[in-house]
Design an enzyme around this catalytic site. Structure first.
Site, PDB file in Angstrom:
ATOM      1  N   CYS A   1       5.597   6.920  13.950  1.00  0.00           N
ATOM      2  CA  CYS A   1       6.453   6.450  12.859  1.00  0.00           C
ATOM      3  C   CYS A   1       7.152   5.180  13.311  1.00  0.00           C
ATOM      4  O   CYS A   1       7.662   5.117  14.430  1.00  0.00           O
ATOM      5  CB  CYS A   1       7.468   7.530  12.486  1.00  0.00           C
ATOM      6  SG  CYS A   1       8.554   7.059  11.129  1.00  0.00           S
TER       7      CYS A   1
ATOM      8  N   GLU B   1       4.798   9.212   4.392  1.00  0.00           N
ATOM      9  CA  GLU B   1       5.658   8.225   3.735  1.00  0.00           C
ATOM     10  C   GLU B   1       6.399   8.838   2.547  1.00  0.00           C
ATOM     11  O   GLU B   1       7.554   8.499   2.297  1.00  0.00           O
ATOM     12  CB  GLU B   1       4.844   7.004   3.297  1.00  0.00           C
ATOM     13  CG  GLU B   1       4.129   6.270   4.417  1.00  0.00           C
ATOM     14  CD  GLU B   1       5.011   5.871   5.597  1.00  0.00           C
ATOM     15  OE1 GLU B   1       6.235   5.708   5.433  1.00  0.00           O
ATOM     16  OE2 GLU B   1       4.472   5.721   6.712  1.00  0.00           O
TER      17      GLU B   1
ATOM     18  N   GLN C   1      12.690   3.193   4.672  1.00  0.00           N
ATOM     19  CA  GLN C   1      12.710   2.734   6.065  1.00  0.00           C
ATOM     20  C   GLN C   1      13.226   1.309   6.214  1.00  0.00           C
ATOM     21  O   GLN C   1      13.588   0.900   7.310  1.00  0.00           O
ATOM     22  CB  GLN C   1      11.314   2.833   6.695  1.00  0.00           C
ATOM     23  CG  GLN C   1      10.845   4.256   6.900  1.00  0.00           C
ATOM     24  CD  GLN C   1       9.444   4.263   7.454  1.00  0.00           C
ATOM     25  OE1 GLN C   1       8.481   4.239   6.695  1.00  0.00           O
ATOM     26  NE2 GLN C   1       9.341   4.298   8.778  1.00  0.00           N
TER      27      GLN C   1
END
Length: 167
Positions: free
Chosen positions: A91, A134, A51
């Protein structure tokens, strides 16, 4: 420490797949500290290296109310899953949107800490959901990929609406 840029959907880099960490050094510790700082600043409970555009098999989590239980999991694997639970997930790569996702209720996880020491934990509830969420990121999967085409369309509309409001 430094804040990192969190990739936002539909950035194609969110589809990258993480590579195992092979060096447990000061650079790794700095990366993990920066990931925690970024996650806390964004008011998240979990963040995968993918991310923040780092293709390493690292996630950071803190599911405590007061941000007092930071946990970094490196080269993690889920060795067993038990039960199932529907959880309303958010998220950091999908700001302001949530969706109900089916996950395993309880999981056993093997991982290494930032010093390279092996650990095993059993996680349930929010911790279990967060680890699975995750870990999906590390495999190029977002919670969007778990949704039906209809729900994907609704989520995209809501994201677009939120982005227009933010301008």
């Amino acid at each position: 420490m430094a804040l990192m840029n969190i990739l936002q959907f539909p950035d194609s880099r969110l589809k990258n797949i993480a590579k195992p960490v092979d060096s447990f050094d000061a650079d790794l510790s700095t990366l993990i500290e920066n990931m925690f700082e970024t996650m806390y600043e964004a008011q998240g409970v979990g963040l995968a290296a993918i991310q923040v555009n780092v293709q390493k098999h690292i996630i950071v989590l803190d599911v405590s109310r007061e941000n007092q239980q930071p946990l970094a999991l490196i080269n993690l694997t889920i060795t067993e899953k038990r039960g199932s639970i529907d959880w309303e997930e958010g998220c950091l790569s999908f700001p302001g949107v949530y969706a109900k996702i089916k996950r395993a209720k309880e999981i056993d996880v093997n991982f290494f800490d930032k010093e390279g020491k092996p650990h095993q934990i059993t996680a349930d509830g929010l911790l279990s959901v967060c680890i699975q969420h995750e870990l999906d990121h590390l495999n190029g999967i977002t919670f969007y990929d778990h949704l039906s085409p209809l729900k994907q369309g609704l989520l995209k509309k809501k994201l677009d609406k939120n982005r227009k409001r933010a301008l």
